[in-house]
Design a protein around this motif. Structure first.
Motif, PDB file in Angstrom:
ATOM      1  N   HIS A 252       0.531  -2.247  17.016  1.00  0.00           N
ATOM      2  CA  HIS A 252       0.652  -0.896  16.461  1.00  0.00           C
ATOM      3  C   HIS A 252      -0.652  -0.117  16.547  1.00  0.00           C
ATOM      4  N   HIS A 253      -1.779  -0.736  16.174  1.00  0.00           N
ATOM      5  CA  HIS A 253      -3.064  -0.021  16.261  1.00  0.00           C
ATOM      6  C   HIS A 253      -4.217  -1.010  16.286  1.00  0.00           C
TER       7      HIS A 253
ATOM      8  N   LEU B 291       0.875  -1.194   0.000  1.00  0.00           N
ATOM      9  CA  LEU B 291       0.000   0.000   0.000  1.00  0.00           C
ATOM     10  C   LEU B 291       0.901   1.229   0.000  1.00  0.00           C
TER      11      LEU B 291
ATOM     12  N   LEU C  10      -2.974   3.904  19.241  1.00  0.00           N
ATOM     13  CA  LEU C  10      -3.330   4.447  17.938  1.00  0.00           C
ATOM     14  C   LEU C  10      -4.615   3.757  17.480  1.00  0.00           C
TER      15      LEU C  10
ATOM     16  N   PHE D 233       8.283   3.800  14.783  1.00  0.00           N
ATOM     17  CA  PHE D 233       7.721   2.826  15.738  1.00  0.00           C
ATOM     18  C   PHE D 233       8.630   1.602  15.793  1.00  0.00           C
TER      19      PHE D 233
ATOM     20  N   ARG E 169      11.785   2.091  17.622  1.00  0.00           N
ATOM     21  CA  ARG E 169      11.549   1.991  19.084  1.00  0.00           C
ATOM     22  C   ARG E 169      11.250   0.553  19.513  1.00  0.00           C
TER      23      ARG E 169
ATOM     24  N   ILE F 131       1.955  -5.384   9.515  1.00  0.00           N
ATOM     25  CA  ILE F 131       2.357  -4.280   8.627  1.00  0.00           C
ATOM     26  C   ILE F 131       3.868  -4.101   8.703  1.00  0.00           C
TER      27      ILE F 131
ATOM     28  N   LEU G  79      -5.573  12.307  12.379  1.00  0.00           N
ATOM     29  CA  LEU G  79      -4.246  12.450  11.783  1.00  0.00           C
ATOM     30  C   LEU G  79      -4.337  12.708  10.277  1.00  0.00           C
TER      31      LEU G  79
ATOM     32  N   HIS H  33      -5.142  10.219  16.954  1.00  0.00           N
ATOM     33  CA  HIS H  33      -3.861  10.288  17.669  1.00  0.00           C
ATOM     34  C   HIS H  33      -3.852   9.399  18.910  1.00  0.00           C
ATOM     35  N   PRO H  34      -2.754   8.621  19.095  1.00  0.00           N
ATOM     36  CA  PRO H  34      -2.705   7.708  20.248  1.00  0.00           C
ATOM     37  C   PRO H  34      -2.799   8.415  21.595  1.00  0.00           C
TER      38      PRO H  34
ATOM     39  N   PRO I 243       5.062   5.701   7.857  1.00  0.00           N
ATOM     40  CA  PRO I 243       4.659   6.228   9.168  1.00  0.00           C
ATOM     41  C   PRO I 243       4.963   5.271  10.320  1.00  0.00           C
ATOM     42  N   ILE I 244       5.395   4.040   9.986  1.00  0.00           N
ATOM     43  CA  ILE I 244       5.684   3.085  11.066  1.00  0.00           C
ATOM     44  C   ILE I 244       7.180   2.893  11.277  1.00  0.00           C
TER      45      ILE I 244
ATOM     46  N   GLU J   7      -7.569   3.342  14.502  1.00  0.00           N
ATOM     47  CA  GLU J   7      -8.000   3.495  13.099  1.00  0.00           C
ATOM     48  C   GLU J   7      -9.500   3.250  13.061  1.00  0.00           C
TER      49      GLU J   7
ATOM     50  N   GLU K  53      -3.509  -7.783  11.455  1.00  0.00           N
ATOM     51  CA  GLU K  53      -2.893  -7.136  10.287  1.00  0.00           C
ATOM     52  C   GLU K  53      -1.408  -6.949  10.578  1.00  0.00           C
TER      53      GLU K  53
ATOM     54  N   PHE L  66      -7.192   7.830  10.976  1.00  0.00           N
ATOM     55  CA  PHE L  66      -6.454   7.477  12.190  1.00  0.00           C
ATOM     56  C   PHE L  66      -6.605   8.593  13.227  1.00  0.00           C
TER      57      PHE L  66
HETATM   58  C1  LIG Z   1      -4.575   2.203   5.991  1.00  0.00           C
HETATM   59  C2  LIG Z   1      -3.853   0.986   5.535  1.00  0.00           C
HETATM   60  C3  LIG Z   1      -3.790  -0.076   6.625  1.00  0.00           C
HETATM   61  C4  LIG Z   1      -5.204  -0.565   6.910  1.00  0.00           C
HETATM   62  O1  LIG Z   1      -5.497  -1.017   8.010  1.00  0.00           O
HETATM   63  O2  LIG Z   1      -6.012  -0.531   5.943  1.00  0.00           O
HETATM   64  C5  LIG Z   1      -3.127   0.453   7.855  1.00  0.00           C
HETATM   65  O3  LIG Z   1      -3.546   0.343   8.970  1.00  0.00           O
HETATM   66  S1  LIG Z   1      -1.697   1.317   7.545  1.00  0.00           S
HETATM   67  C6  LIG Z   1      -1.015   1.683   9.164  1.00  0.00           C
HETATM   68  C7  LIG Z   1       0.120   2.649   9.004  1.00  0.00           C
HETATM   69  N1  LIG Z   1      -0.379   4.017   8.941  1.00  0.00           N
HETATM   70  C8  LIG Z   1      -0.489   4.744  10.059  1.00  0.00           C
HETATM   71  O4  LIG Z   1      -0.163   4.317  11.148  1.00  0.00           O
HETATM   72  C9  LIG Z   1      -1.037   6.137   9.875  1.00  0.00           C
HETATM   73  C10 LIG Z   1      -1.249   6.835  11.215  1.00  0.00           C
HETATM   74  N2  LIG Z   1       0.006   6.877  11.959  1.00  0.00           N
HETATM   75  C11 LIG Z   1       0.756   8.029  11.990  1.00  0.00           C
HETATM   76  O5  LIG Z   1       0.427   9.044  11.417  1.00  0.00           O
HETATM   77  C12 LIG Z   1       2.034   7.936  12.793  1.00  0.00           C
HETATM   78  O6  LIG Z   1       2.365   6.577  13.007  1.00  0.00           O
HETATM   79  C13 LIG Z   1       1.919   8.636  14.190  1.00  0.00           C
HETATM   80  C14 LIG Z   1       1.693  10.131  13.983  1.00  0.00           C
HETATM   81  C15 LIG Z   1       0.808   8.036  15.014  1.00  0.00           C
HETATM   82  C16 LIG Z   1       3.228   8.422  14.929  1.00  0.00           C
HETATM   83  O7  LIG Z   1       4.283   8.713  14.056  1.00  0.00           O
HETATM   84  P1  LIG Z   1       5.776   8.726  14.627  1.00  0.00           P
HETATM   85  O8  LIG Z   1       6.034   7.516  15.470  1.00  0.00           O
HETATM   86  O9  LIG Z   1       6.695   8.968  13.491  1.00  0.00           O
HETATM   87  O10 LIG Z   1       5.698  10.040  15.490  1.00  0.00           O
HETATM   88  P2  LIG Z   1       6.364  10.358  16.866  1.00  0.00           P
HETATM   89  O11 LIG Z   1       7.615   9.555  17.037  1.00  0.00           O
HETATM   90  O12 LIG Z   1       6.416  11.843  16.979  1.00  0.00           O
HETATM   91  O13 LIG Z   1       5.283   9.795  17.925  1.00  0.00           O
HETATM   92  C17 LIG Z   1       4.431  10.709  18.597  1.00  0.00           C
HETATM   93  C18 LIG Z   1       4.065  10.032  19.898  1.00  0.00           C
HETATM   94  O14 LIG Z   1       3.152   8.962  19.592  1.00  0.00           O
HETATM   95  C19 LIG Z   1       3.702   7.742  20.061  1.00  0.00           C
HETATM   96  N3  LIG Z   1       3.320   6.733  19.095  1.00  0.00           N
HETATM   97  C20 LIG Z   1       3.735   6.604  17.818  1.00  0.00           C
HETATM   98  N4  LIG Z   1       3.155   5.534  17.221  1.00  0.00           N
HETATM   99  C21 LIG Z   1       2.380   4.971  18.158  1.00  0.00           C
HETATM  100  C22 LIG Z   1       1.523   3.824  18.194  1.00  0.00           C
HETATM  101  N5  LIG Z   1       1.385   3.040  17.089  1.00  0.00           N
HETATM  102  N6  LIG Z   1       0.856   3.531  19.319  1.00  0.00           N
HETATM  103  C23 LIG Z   1       1.012   4.319  20.426  1.00  0.00           C
HETATM  104  N7  LIG Z   1       1.790   5.434  20.495  1.00  0.00           N
HETATM  105  C24 LIG Z   1       2.465   5.737  19.361  1.00  0.00           C
HETATM  106  C25 LIG Z   1       5.191   7.939  20.140  1.00  0.00           C
HETATM  107  O15 LIG Z   1       5.753   7.047  21.066  1.00  0.00           O
HETATM  108  C26 LIG Z   1       5.248   9.393  20.602  1.00  0.00           C
HETATM  109  O16 LIG Z   1       4.974   9.432  21.972  1.00  0.00           O
HETATM  110  P3  LIG Z   1       5.963  10.260  22.952  1.00  0.00           P
HETATM  111  O17 LIG Z   1       5.414  10.033  24.334  1.00  0.00           O
HETATM  112  O18 LIG Z   1       5.852  11.692  22.461  1.00  0.00           O
HETATM  113  O19 LIG Z   1       7.331   9.665  22.729  1.00  0.00           O
END
Ligand SMILES: CC[C@H](C(=O)O)C(=O)SCCNC(=O)CCNC(=O)[C@H](O)C(C)(C)COP(=O)(O)OP(=O)(O)OC[C@H]1O[C@@H](n2cnc3c(N)ncnc32)[C@H](O)[C@@H]1OP(=O)(O)O
Ligand SMILES: [Co+2]
Length: 134
Positions: free
Chosen positions: A78-79, A36, A128, A68, A71, A56, A102, A120-121, A64-65, A130, A54, A118
């Motif tokens: 993840h979600h 995708l 996270l 993650f 870490r 991924i 998001l 925000h977590p 975007p992962i 969806e 799922e 999506f």
């Molecule tokens: C849609 C196709 C498919 C489907 O089901 O059909 C999918 O599901 S695709 C899945 C992949 N796409 C996405 O995940 C889109 C939404 N996600 C995002 O936009 C980013 O992953 C985001 C913004 C949630 C995090 O991005 P990133 O890790 O690069 O940002 P930060 O490092 O600044 O994180 C901010 C803050 O959030 C915590 N975080 C990040 N990811 C997760 C998570 N999966 N679960 C829980 N918490 C998460 C991260 O630890 C940071 O926390 P902090 O305390 O500030 O350190």
């Protein structure tokens, strides 16, 4: 607003390899890998009687992962994805309730060919979320 649990996503470095473990260990039904690019992932689904897993893996340089997985090198949950009857009405209610949607707030077509968004977590107890149009 909330419908079925559509899937629980696990981010991994190699989605097919991770799914094969479920196939071998649980005799689970596994989908083929689905790239995708617009979402920056490759997905592989494991079908359960009442939902899906799922797997991924990152696809492309701006996945975007990616962070993650930096870490969580071994992978991790993840979600969660919930089905909603009307994704636009749900989005507007969620925004009114103070949740952060998001991206640009416009649903994109996800792995099931349905619109997804999506949330925000940090607004949902560190998970996270969806939502997918049922
Ligand atoms: C849609 C196709 C498919 C489907 O089901 O059909 C999918 O599901 S695709 C899945 C992949 N796409 C996405 O995940 C889109 C939404 N996600 C995002 O936009 C980013 O992953 C985001 C913004 C949630 C995090 O991005 P990133 O890790 O690069 O940002 P930060 O490092 O600044 O994180 C901010 C803050 O959030 C915590 N975080 C990040 N990811 C997760 C998570 N999966 N679960 C829980 N918490 C998460 C991260 O630890 C940071 O926390 P902090 O305390 O500030 O350190
Ligand atoms: Co998903």
């Amino acid at each position: 607003m909330l419908g079925r649990l559509n899937h629980v996503a696990i981010a991994v470095k190699d989605a097919e390899k991770a799914a094969k473990i479920y196939g071998a260990a649980f005799g689970a039904e596994i989908s083929s890998a689905l790239p995708l690019p617009e979402h920056g992932v490759i997905t592989v689904f494991v079908t359960l009687p009442n939902t899906k897993i799922e797997f991924i893996q990152p696809l492309g340089d701006t996945s975007p992962i990616a962070k993650f997985l930096e870490r969580n090198a071994d992978g991790g949950i993840h979600h969660v994805c919930y089905e909603v009857a009307d994704i636009i009405a749900s989005r507007d209610t969620l925004i009114k309730e103070g949740a952060r949607v998001l991206g640009d707030g416009q649903p994109k077509i996800g792995a099931h060919g349905k619109p997804v968004l999506f949330l925000h977590p940090k607004d949902f107890s560190g998970a996270l979320v969806e939502i997918e149009q049922a």
